[in-house]
Design an enzyme around this catalytic site. Structure first.
Site, PDB file in Angstrom:
ATOM      1  CB  CYS A   1      -0.929  -0.035   1.211  1.00 12.74           C
ATOM      2  SG  CYS A   1      -2.134   1.309   1.249  1.00 12.74           S
ATOM      3  CB  CYS A   2       3.806   2.292   2.061  1.00  9.06           C
ATOM      4  SG  CYS A   2       3.165   2.754   3.684  1.00  9.06           S
TER       5      CYS A   2
ATOM      6  CB  CYS B   1      -2.570   6.896   5.839  1.00  7.40           C
ATOM      7  SG  CYS B   1      -1.653   7.357   4.360  1.00  7.40           S
TER       8      CYS B   1
ATOM      9  CB  CYS C   1      -1.345   3.432   8.921  1.00  9.02           C
ATOM     10  SG  CYS C   1      -1.864   2.304   7.616  1.00  9.02           S
TER      11      CYS C   1
ATOM     12  CB  CYS D   1       5.781   5.168   4.404  1.00  9.17           C
ATOM     13  SG  CYS D   1       6.821   6.552   3.924  1.00  9.17           S
TER      14      CYS D   1
HETATM   15  S1  SF4 Z   1       0.420   4.620   5.684  1.00 13.38           S
HETATM   16 FE1  SF4 Z   1      -1.175   3.019   5.577  1.00 13.38          FE
HETATM   17  S2  SF4 Z   1      -2.829   3.802   4.250  1.00 13.38           S
HETATM   18 FE2  SF4 Z   1      -1.002   5.126   3.997  1.00 13.38          FE
HETATM   19  S3  SF4 Z   1      -0.024   4.322   2.204  1.00 13.38           S
HETATM   20 FE3  SF4 Z   1       0.953   3.310   3.966  1.00 13.38          FE
HETATM   21  S4  SF4 Z   1      -0.221   1.414   4.393  1.00 13.38           S
HETATM   22 FE4  SF4 Z   1      -1.406   2.707   2.945  1.00 13.38          FE
END
Ligand code: SF4
Length: 244
Positions: free
Chosen positions: A129-130, A210, A213, A236
């Site tokens: 996701c990051c 985010c 998280c 991240c």
């Molecule tokens: S902090 Fe969480 S929601 Fe944001 S990009 Fe990374 S995993 Fe995804």
């Protein structure tokens, strides 16, 4: 897996930039303003960017940067999962500090629909996701630049406890003007410049990223303890993956 086309980026050449180690030695005891001024002089405004999350401590770096040159480009990663309060804070700081070139960068829509159609990737695979929401968009955003500035501090601990003032990041120079700065010095910058706090700071969020998280932090915890709580993940990837 992401498509190669999303990741193939034009790379700047190191050209005649000095070595990071040489600059780091010269700037080891320099003030944040001196580090930013040297970055500007070394790389040039057209090829230098500040990367900011507009988080709880971001205003201090942006204030020092604006005092040096408010037209340095500021890259802001709008991941699609940010708090509304962070987006509002970005706009408040742009107005307060007179920032003249803030660029809000988003992930590619086709990447999101292919790899995170249900918006659950943060739960099943936060590293992936990051990667699609932060690392790849930042790599694209930094493509035109030969140097970048960020606000990491050694007092944040973890992988940040030993960062240099200047690092080599692929072909780019990476400047950490707040590497040596203490939490008290950050607070003093806020106080002296009457900088507004992040809207969530008063609710117990010491570090804001985010929504899925980020959690509140208790007074006895590290500043970043509320990030990816319950997981081994602490970064991240934008500072641990080479941006080339
Ligand atoms: S902090 Fe969480 S929601 Fe944001 S990009 Fe990374 S995993 Fe995804």
């Amino acid at each position: 897996m992401s498509h190669l086309a999303d990741q193939v980026l034009p790379e700047p050449t190191a050209g005649d930039l000095p070595q990071a180690a040489e600059l780091d030695r010269a700037l080891r005891d320099a003030s944040p303003a001196q580090v930013i001024a040297t970055a500007l002089q070394t790389v040039g405004r057209e090829q230098l960017a500040v990367v900011s999350s507009f988080g709880t401590e971001s205003a201090a770096l942006l204030k020092v940067m604006a005092d040096v040159d408010a037209a340095i480009p500021v890259v802001f990663l709008d991941t699609g999962w940010l708090f509304e309060e962070t987006l509002a804070y970005r706009d408040i700081l742009i107005a307060k500090l007179g920032l003249r070139d803030v660029r809000s960068i988003k992930p590619l829509e086709q990447t999101l629909s292919r790899e995170d159609p249900d918006r659950e990737l943060w739960f099943s695979d936060p590293d992936a996701c990051c990667r699609i929401r932060k690392v790849e968009p930042l790599a694209r955003a930094l493509a035109p630049f030969r140097g970048w500035i960020n606000g990491r501090k050694r007092f944040q601990g973890g992988l940040r406890a030993a960062i240099a003032v200047v690092e080599q990041d692929g072909a780019r120079l990476k400047f950490n003007p707040f590497a040596n700065v203490s939490r008290e010095q950050i607070e003093a910058i806020y106080r002296l410049a009457e900088l507004p706090p992040h809207p969530l700071a008063a609710s117990g969020y010491l570090s804001v990223g985010c929504m899925p998280c980020t959690s509140r932090t208790s007074p006895d915890e590290d500043v970043r303890a509320g990030r990816w709580r319950g997981r081994a993940k602490t970064e991240c990837g934008i500072h641990t993956v080479k941006m080339s």
